[in-house]
Design an enzyme around this catalytic site. Sequence first.
Site, PDB file in Angstrom:
ATOM      1  N   ASP A   1      57.401  -7.138 -10.804  1.00  0.00           N
ATOM      2  CA  ASP A   1      56.800  -5.811 -10.658  1.00  0.00           C
ATOM      3  C   ASP A   1      55.416  -5.828 -11.303  1.00  0.00           C
ATOM      4  OD1 ASP A   1      57.714  -5.861 -13.321  1.00  0.00           O
ATOM      5  OD2 ASP A   1      58.281  -3.757 -13.318  1.00  0.00           O
TER       6      ASP A   1
ATOM      7  N   TYR B   1      51.964  -5.256 -13.575  1.00  0.00           N
ATOM      8  CA  TYR B   1      51.678  -5.115 -14.999  1.00  0.00           C
ATOM      9  C   TYR B   1      51.736  -3.631 -15.364  1.00  0.00           C
ATOM     10  CZ  TYR B   1      49.743  -9.881 -14.720  1.00  0.00           C
ATOM     11  OH  TYR B   1      49.558 -11.230 -14.531  1.00  0.00           O
TER      12      TYR B   1
ATOM     13  N   HIS C   1      59.645 -19.475 -14.549  1.00  0.00           N
ATOM     14  CA  HIS C   1      58.549 -18.504 -14.573  1.00  0.00           C
ATOM     15  C   HIS C   1      57.419 -19.008 -15.476  1.00  0.00           C
ATOM     16  CE1 HIS C   1      56.497 -14.633 -15.169  1.00  0.00           C
ATOM     17  NE2 HIS C   1      57.105 -14.249 -14.055  1.00  0.00           N
TER      18      HIS C   1
END
Length: 221
Positions: free
Chosen positions: A67, A69, A188
């Site tokens: 999603d 920042y 990630h």
Amino acid sequence: MQVHIHKSWENVLEGYFASDAFTTLSNTVRAHYLDKNLVVFPPPKDLFRAFNETPFDAVKVVILGQDPYHGDEQAHGLCFSVPQGIEAPPSLQNIFKEITSDIGRARSSTDLTDWARQGVFLLNAILTVLRKQPASHRDIGWENFTDFVIKTLSDKREHIVFMLWGNFARSKKHLIDTKKHLVLEAPHPSPLSAHRGFFGCKHFSKANAYLKENGIREITW
């Protein structure tokens, strides 16, 4: 919520835009944007920026974020990107480190619009967020919409590179036809996980090699 989206995307998503699910999502997001007690990122003009910078037929690479920042002046509609002049968040710093290690290119601009205009679709699975509240718009309907987007790209296009970083992004692999596309997976790039395999993944050189093999112009990372 008015959808201002590139015509190429409108053509392939018009059925979803007409659905009850999107109407419900749209009403929720619109109400939050209009609520004077809430601050929603990105600004409304940037909500579908990834789609407008990278037309459907121009997509060569998909990088999937979770999603936007949630800090002031950071989100501008492209995952991992922040406007020029804004300090690079840690994940973006690590992406740049991997690019330098992988292909020897030092990048200074934090604004990834140039990638988007070359065909890198910088898609967040959730397109909006409340200020200082990460994942606050989870489960309001964005994930269903972006899952449809990913599957549509997989079904209607071929030879796209999908970069799936982290468990959330990797959970979308089932939407992609791996016989038609290249799926690259890694941890990630956040400081919590980058050292577990994002560093050294060489996704940027692998993506360009795949594009070149299929007669597609490579990305200048």
